[in-house]
Design an enzyme around this catalytic site. Structure first.
Site, short mmCIF file in Angstrom:
data_model
loop_
_atom_site.label_atom_id
_atom_site.label_comp_id
_atom_site.label_asym_id
_atom_site.label_seq_id
_atom_site.Cartn_x
_atom_site.Cartn_y
_atom_site.Cartn_z
N HIS A 151 -3.86 -37.60 18.45
CA HIS A 151 -2.55 -37.46 17.79
C HIS A 151 -1.50 -37.12 18.84
O HIS A 151 -1.77 -36.37 19.78
CB HIS A 151 -2.63 -36.37 16.72
CG HIS A 151 -1.44 -36.39 15.81
ND1 HIS A 151 -0.21 -35.92 16.19
CD2 HIS A 151 -1.29 -36.86 14.54
CE1 HIS A 151 0.65 -36.09 15.19
NE2 HIS A 151 0.01 -36.66 14.18
N GLU B 282 1.11 -44.65 15.00
CA GLU B 282 2.02 -43.53 14.74
C GLU B 282 3.19 -43.55 15.74
O GLU B 282 3.11 -42.92 16.79
CB GLU B 282 1.25 -42.22 14.91
CG GLU B 282 0.17 -42.01 13.86
CD GLU B 282 0.32 -40.65 13.20
OE1 GLU B 282 0.22 -40.61 11.99
OE2 GLU B 282 0.57 -39.66 13.91
#
Ligand code: PGA
Length: 237
Positions: A105, A162
């Protein structure tokens, strides 16, 4: 009711990423309300839900999850079992019942200085335990990241696209741009599942479901009412 959802492909994936939010009492309230909504819900036949709480809440969430909803973790050690103070390894997550792990992430890369090699090692640790890695990528490092992992490893991942500018900002990336990147990822990585993350909420989830395999949801997963609406909307064409 069933027919309303029947044209939607099964195995769409929606992951609630709680990040570093919530205290025990809040988790308890979320789980109670979530169970009321989703215990034996037909919606669960059409979407794979995953809840990824902070580590201290994994146990509480595991005990309360409705059948069919999977347990996720937000991070994992790049090392196996051993003398690595503070680290939680993939074997421990597996032993605990975790089925999905978010790796790479951008918040881990930015605030915890995880690099491509660390992320590649995490993916390998996770796969060795038969857990599903959800490998987060931004446009800018798709090629570099792909270079650290071979194609047979990549095909076992879920890729979460993302874009940095969309995460936690309310500026979700327009669906046309996401579609292009999803296609680019499939060109580089092969036919892997690709989900989108970045300010997904109940008002925009429907569009992303049409061009990807699901969504990684941060802010909009924290409140059960909002998250439930998002799940409903994800299935209505
Ligand atoms: P957001 O976070 O939905 O709050 O933008 C998504 C993510 O970072 O996983």
């Amino acid at each position: 009711m069933l027919s309303r959802y029947s044209e939607v492909m099964k195995e769409k994936l929606i992951i609630a990423n709680w990040k570093s939010h919530k205290l025990e009492v809040e988790v308890s309230k979320w789980m109670t309300e979530f169970k009321q909504q989703f215990q034996s819900s037909e919606l669960l036949e059409f979407v794979q839900l995953v809840v990824a709480p902070a580590l201290p809440h994994l146990h509480q969430v595991k005990l309360e999850l409705p059948d069919g909803v999977a347990l996720g973790a937000q991070a994992v050690s790049p090392f196996p079992m051993g003398s690595y103070t503070g680290a939680v390894n993939a074997q421990q997550l597996k032993d605990f019942g975790v089925q999905y792990v978010i790796v790479g992430h951008s918040e881990r890369r930015r605030y915890f200085h995880e690099n491509h090699q660390d992320v590649a090692k995490q993916v390998q640790e996770v796969l060795a335990q038969q857990i599903k890695p959800v490998l987060c990528l931004d446009k800018d490092y798709i090629d570099e990241q792909a270079a650290t992992l071979d194609s047979s490893t990549l095909k076992d991942c879920v890729i979460a696209y993302e874009p940095l500018a969309a995460i936690g900002t309310g500026n979700n990336e327009p669906v046309g741009e996401v579609k292009q990147v999803v296609e680019q990822i499939r060109d580089v990585y092969g036919q892997v599942p690709v989900i989108y993350g970045g300010s997904v909420d109940q008002s925009n989830i429907g569009e992303y479901m049409l061009i990807s395999d699901g969504a990684l949801v941060g802010g909009a997963s924290l409140d059960v009412a909002q998250f439930s609406q998002l799940i409903e909307k994800s299935l209505v064409k």
